[in-house]
Design an enzyme around this catalytic site. Structure first.
Site, PDB file in Angstrom:
ATOM      1  N   GLU A 270       0.825  -1.211   0.000  1.00 55.63           N
ATOM      2  CA  GLU A 270       0.000   0.000   0.000  1.00 55.63           C
ATOM      3  C   GLU A 270       0.859   1.262   0.000  1.00 55.63           C
ATOM      4  O   GLU A 270       0.453   2.304  -0.505  1.00 55.63           O
ATOM      5  CB  GLU A 270      -0.925  -0.026   1.233  1.00 55.63           C
ATOM      6  CG  GLU A 270      -2.296   0.537   0.955  1.00 55.63           C
ATOM      7  CD  GLU A 270      -3.304   0.220   2.053  1.00 55.63           C
ATOM      8  OE1 GLU A 270      -4.224  -0.556   1.788  1.00 55.63           O
ATOM      9  OE2 GLU A 270      -3.166   0.731   3.183  1.00 55.63           O
ATOM     10  N   HIS A 299       9.015 -26.218   0.492  1.00 57.09           N
ATOM     11  CA  HIS A 299       8.360 -27.289  -0.263  1.00 57.09           C
ATOM     12  C   HIS A 299       7.184 -26.731  -1.047  1.00 57.09           C
ATOM     13  O   HIS A 299       6.227 -27.438  -1.344  1.00 57.09           O
ATOM     14  CB  HIS A 299       7.915 -28.397   0.699  1.00 57.09           C
ATOM     15  CG  HIS A 299       9.078 -28.965   1.445  1.00 57.09           C
ATOM     16  ND1 HIS A 299       9.785 -30.063   1.016  1.00 57.09           N
ATOM     17  CD2 HIS A 299       9.712 -28.525   2.569  1.00 57.09           C
ATOM     18  CE1 HIS A 299      10.788 -30.302   1.851  1.00 57.09           C
ATOM     19  NE2 HIS A 299      10.765 -29.373   2.810  1.00 57.09           N
ATOM     20  N   LYS A 412     -13.123   2.092  -2.251  1.00 60.16           N
ATOM     21  CA  LYS A 412     -14.115   2.352  -1.189  1.00 60.16           C
ATOM     22  C   LYS A 412     -15.273   3.179  -1.766  1.00 60.16           C
ATOM     23  O   LYS A 412     -16.439   2.900  -1.518  1.00 60.16           O
ATOM     24  CB  LYS A 412     -13.484   3.161  -0.044  1.00 60.16           C
ATOM     25  CG  LYS A 412     -12.641   2.355   0.940  1.00 60.16           C
ATOM     26  CD  LYS A 412     -12.238   3.241   2.120  1.00 60.16           C
ATOM     27  CE  LYS A 412     -11.263   2.574   3.063  1.00 60.16           C
ATOM     28  NZ  LYS A 412     -10.788   3.409   4.165  1.00 60.16           N
TER      29      LYS A 412
HETATM   30  O1  PA5 Z   1      -3.087   1.738   5.961  1.00 59.86           O
HETATM   31  C1  PA5 Z   1      -4.171   2.254   5.806  1.00 59.86           C
HETATM   32  O2  PA5 Z   1      -4.346   3.483   5.941  1.00 59.86           O
HETATM   33  C2  PA5 Z   1      -5.387   1.428   5.463  1.00 59.86           C
HETATM   34  O3  PA5 Z   1      -5.067   0.097   5.244  1.00 59.86           O
HETATM   35  C3  PA5 Z   1      -6.403   1.509   6.590  1.00 59.86           C
HETATM   36  O4  PA5 Z   1      -5.826   1.010   7.761  1.00 59.86           O
HETATM   37  C4  PA5 Z   1      -7.683   0.734   6.259  1.00 59.86           C
HETATM   38  O5  PA5 Z   1      -8.216   1.164   5.034  1.00 59.86           O
HETATM   39  C5  PA5 Z   1      -8.721   0.922   7.357  1.00 59.86           C
HETATM   40  O6  PA5 Z   1      -8.995   2.281   7.530  1.00 59.86           O
HETATM   41  P1  PA5 Z   1      -9.625   2.837   8.869  1.00 59.86           P
HETATM   42  O7  PA5 Z   1      -8.662   2.602   9.976  1.00 59.86           O
HETATM   43  O8  PA5 Z   1      -9.843   4.292   8.600  1.00 59.86           O
HETATM   44  O9  PA5 Z   1     -10.912   2.110   9.099  1.00 59.86           O
END
Ligand code: PA5
Length: 425
Positions: A270, A299, A412
């Site tokens: 990410e 394996h 989203k």
């Molecule tokens: O790293 C990030 O920002 C995302 O993976 C969020 O953690 C994830 O989308 C969840 O978001 P939130 O904590 O606002 O519910």
């Protein structure tokens, strides 16, 4: 710092091989990110209030039998990784980080809500999956005769302290709310109350955890090029990326560190997978993380790592000291079993690990070997900050922003649009 790094032959070696200008630029960029007010991940371990507030909540609820953790992505992977590596007690933890009804059904069976604390973690306070899981938990509580007036005895929230729908609801109802600092993104927040509260319920020593993060800082922000292995690693990964090594395999030799791989996958994917660079140019950069666990995956995926496309840089993680060991001594007449007889299980693990590194060297496959002294709180705290900082350093080299996730936001938004289009009311 709890671990040491050893590099494969193909990684730049010393002063003479590391590009001076790139080293200095990356060092300065990383230092200024770590010190800036805009980004708080590097300084989470300095904040005493996080442990203090979380401990107050722990003390109020320490008799619970079950801890339900509701969150997704960065709001769940970090705490799960800590527990899988370090949990000391038998308290039941349920992670609701997916919206899979069948799994929830099985997990909640037999759980008594009266003995349960429900931790809702969402930095934004508005993630559909997390709030959907909260909604089903509300029905579950209702079914067991727990109504709205009692929510404050069963729920704790962790969310942004400035702007969040969860925060607003907590204020209305008196539910206690812990902080996910505004300047720390989800995947960088495990050393905040997001990870600290569940860790306390798992009897993990959170002071040692944060101490580990503090101790590793001097190795990350080390301006001496000759001894800075941290930037040597970032530069090795980057130099290989430029030559087509676009995948990063993360392979700890420990089942307890499997969830560390899942946490790393999110952090790396990410943070580094981006369409635009810092100047807004379309570049489509990123290093694809691949999770594996040793010795099991020797394996499975190892054949591909060894003989497949030359596009992988491997982060190989060895645990030098396990807590327990088993003798393999035996007197059966099975030849392989006989050969194992003088050894222990941990020695076999070591042999498998070293054998794999040797095979990589022979094929000139680039890797770094993390030798962890053992799996304890200080090592985990150090490793977490090290890997987060490594991600940020590589992002500087790739000239991208490691703290946003525009692609996730788009998905989203489209899911919301889909729901609006299919809403019957
Ligand atoms: O790293 C990030 O920002 C995302 O993976 C969020 O953690 C994830 O989308 C969840 O978001 P939130 O904590 O606002 O519910």
């Amino acid at each position: 710092m709890g671990f040491q790094l050893h590099f494969s032959k193909s990684c730049p070696k010393d002063e003479s091989e590391l590009n001076d200008q790139l080293f200095n630029e990356t060092f300065n960029a990383l230092k200024s990110t770590c010190e800036s007010q805009e980004h708080g991940f590097f300084r989470l371990s300095e904040n005493d209030q996080f442990i203090k507030r979380s401990t107050e909540i722990y003390n109020k609820h320490k008799n619970i039998k079950t801890f339900i953790h509701i969150g997704i992505g960065g709001s769940a992977l970090g705490p799960k990784m800590l527990l899988d590596a370090l949990q000391k007690n038998k308290r039941q933890f349920i992670f609701m980080d997916n919206i899979d009804s069948d799994t929830h059904w099985a997990s909640l069976e037999g759980v008594n809500p009266a003995d349960t604390l429900i931790y809702i973690v969402s930095k934004s306070g508005g993630t559909a999956e997390t709030l959907a899981n909260m909604a089903l938990i509300l029905h579950w509580l209702e079914k067991h005769g727990i109504n709205k007036e009692e929510y404050k005895n069963h729920f704790i929230f962790a969310t942004d302290p400035v702007k969040s729908e969860l925060l607003d609801y907590a204020k209305e109802t008196g539910i206690e709310c812990l902080e996910v600092p505004s300047n720390v993104g989800g995947r960088y927040c495990v050393l905040s109350p997001v990870g600290i509260l569940p860790a306390l319920f798992a009897d993990i020593n959170v002071n040692e955890l944060l101490k580990g993060a503090e101790l590793v800082k001097k190795f990350i922000l080390n301006s001496d090029k000759e001894t800075n292995n941290f930037l040597r690693l970032a530069l090795s990964i980057f130099e290989h990326y430029k030559k087509g090594y676009s995948q990063t395999v993360f392979m700890p030799y420990s089942s307890k560190l499997k969830s560390l791989s899942s946490w790393f996958i999110q952090l790396w994917a990410e943070s580094l997978g981006k369409k635009e660079n810092l100047n807004g140019k379309i570049k489509h950069v990123g290093l694809t993380p691949v999770a594996a666990v040793g010795a099991t995956d020797q394996h499975s995926s190892l054949q591909l790592f060894q003989d497949g496309p030359k596009d992988k840089f491997l982060i190989m993680m060895e645990v030098e000291n396990f807590e327990h060991d088993y003798s393999l001594e035996n007197n059966l007449s099975i030849p392989t079993l006989k050969k194992l007889s003088p050894f222990t299980l941990n020695q076999l693990m070591k042999a498998e690990f070293m054998g794999t590194l040797k095979a990589f060297e022979d094929e000139n496959i680039p890797f770094v070997h993390f030798a962890l002294q053992n799996i304890d709180e200080t090592t985990m705290g150090a490793l977490i900050l090290y890997l987060e900082s490594l991600t940020v350093a590589v992002a500087h080299l790739l000239e991208i922003n490691p703290f946003n996730q525009p692609g996730v936001e788009a998905a989203k938004r489209h899911a919301q649009e889909w729901m609006s289009a299919h809403c019957e009311n």
